[in-house]
Write a protein that holds these residues in place. Sequence first.
Motif, short mmCIF file in Angstrom:
data_model
loop_
_atom_site.label_atom_id
_atom_site.label_comp_id
_atom_site.label_asym_id
_atom_site.label_seq_id
_atom_site.Cartn_x
_atom_site.Cartn_y
_atom_site.Cartn_z
N PHE A 12 0.43 -1.15 -0.03
CA PHE A 12 -0.13 0.06 0.35
C PHE A 12 0.81 1.49 0.17
O PHE A 12 0.34 1.79 -0.68
CB PHE A 12 -1.05 -0.08 1.32
CG PHE A 12 -1.98 0.95 1.27
CD1 PHE A 12 -2.80 1.37 0.91
CD2 PHE A 12 -1.45 2.27 2.06
CE1 PHE A 12 -3.92 2.25 0.40
CE2 PHE A 12 -2.49 3.42 2.49
CZ PHE A 12 -3.43 3.70 1.47
N ASN A 13 1.56 1.48 0.93
CA ASN A 13 2.02 2.97 0.87
C ASN A 13 3.58 2.34 -0.50
O ASN A 13 3.48 3.59 -0.77
CB ASN A 13 3.58 2.61 2.26
CG ASN A 13 2.95 2.74 3.46
OD1 ASN A 13 2.28 3.56 3.79
ND2 ASN A 13 4.03 2.32 4.63
N HIS A 14 4.30 1.42 -1.26
CA HIS A 14 4.61 1.42 -1.81
C HIS A 14 4.23 2.29 -3.53
O HIS A 14 4.25 3.30 -4.20
CB HIS A 14 5.09 0.31 -2.30
CG HIS A 14 6.39 0.19 -3.84
ND1 HIS A 14 7.52 0.83 -3.82
CD2 HIS A 14 5.93 0.35 -5.20
CE1 HIS A 14 7.97 0.49 -5.12
NE2 HIS A 14 7.30 0.02 -6.32
N ASN A 91 -2.05 2.24 9.52
CA ASN A 91 -0.90 2.75 9.36
C ASN A 91 -0.71 3.54 10.57
O ASN A 91 0.14 4.43 10.93
CB ASN A 91 -1.96 4.09 8.65
CG ASN A 91 -1.20 4.68 6.77
OD1 ASN A 91 -0.39 4.07 7.24
ND2 ASN A 91 -1.65 5.39 6.74
N ALA A 92 -1.29 3.77 11.13
CA ALA A 92 -1.05 4.10 12.68
C ALA A 92 -0.25 3.11 13.60
O ALA A 92 0.29 3.40 14.16
CB ALA A 92 -2.12 4.22 13.93
N LYS A 93 -0.76 1.29 13.35
CA LYS A 93 0.70 0.50 14.28
C LYS A 93 1.80 1.14 13.02
O LYS A 93 2.92 0.52 13.66
CB LYS A 93 -0.01 -0.26 13.67
CG LYS A 93 -1.18 -0.32 15.14
CD LYS A 93 -1.68 -2.26 14.98
CE LYS A 93 -2.71 -2.24 16.09
NZ LYS A 93 -3.25 -3.87 15.93
N MET A 94 2.06 1.16 11.67
CA MET A 94 3.16 0.99 11.42
C MET A 94 3.83 1.96 11.27
O MET A 94 5.00 2.07 10.11
CB MET A 94 2.96 0.15 9.86
CG MET A 94 2.82 -1.39 10.31
SD MET A 94 3.79 -2.40 11.05
CE MET A 94 4.68 -2.19 9.55
N ILE A 95 3.19 3.49 11.73
CA ILE A 95 3.90 4.85 10.78
C ILE A 95 5.33 5.10 11.48
O ILE A 95 5.72 5.92 11.23
CB ILE A 95 3.43 5.98 12.06
CG1 ILE A 95 3.04 6.77 11.16
CG2 ILE A 95 3.02 5.91 13.93
CD1 ILE A 95 2.53 7.68 9.63
N LYS A 96 5.68 4.54 12.60
CA LYS A 96 6.82 4.42 12.79
C LYS A 96 7.72 3.44 11.93
O LYS A 96 9.39 3.39 12.17
CB LYS A 96 6.92 3.92 14.28
CG LYS A 96 6.70 2.27 14.33
CD LYS A 96 6.71 1.52 16.07
CE LYS A 96 6.54 0.66 16.36
NZ LYS A 96 5.07 0.24 16.79
#
Length: 125
Positions: A12-14, A91-96
């Motif tokens: 998704f981010n890519h 998204n909130a969990k992987m923001i770091k």
Amino acid sequence: MGTFDILFYHFFNHFKLKKNKKANSIATFYVSFLQCSLLLLLGVFFAKFFRKMHMDTMSADKAWTLFVLVVIFIFFKNWMYYGGRKRKVLNAKMIKNKKLTYNIYMLWFLPVVILALTLVLLQAV
């Protein structure tokens, strides 16, 4: 958070940077395709194993019908699961972890390798 959630997030981010509108669809398709290819590999393995053990558990037609029904269920489940709210939670969990640790081409190559292994196993006697 499971392996498929992490893979979905990376995809998704890519693709969010390149294809903003289709990023969710592409990531959902990838995770579904990967799960279906793993299911096919396990199904072929157990079919060959049961055939070698001389066990008649299910006919081939029924097994393929069951596989198609499970594939439809997987696509629908992932479409609902990664719809909107779950993606925001991911998204909130992987923001770091903003940095992508997986090569995107290797991730696309993974289901192809699984399908090739399935075909080799299917051709085996």
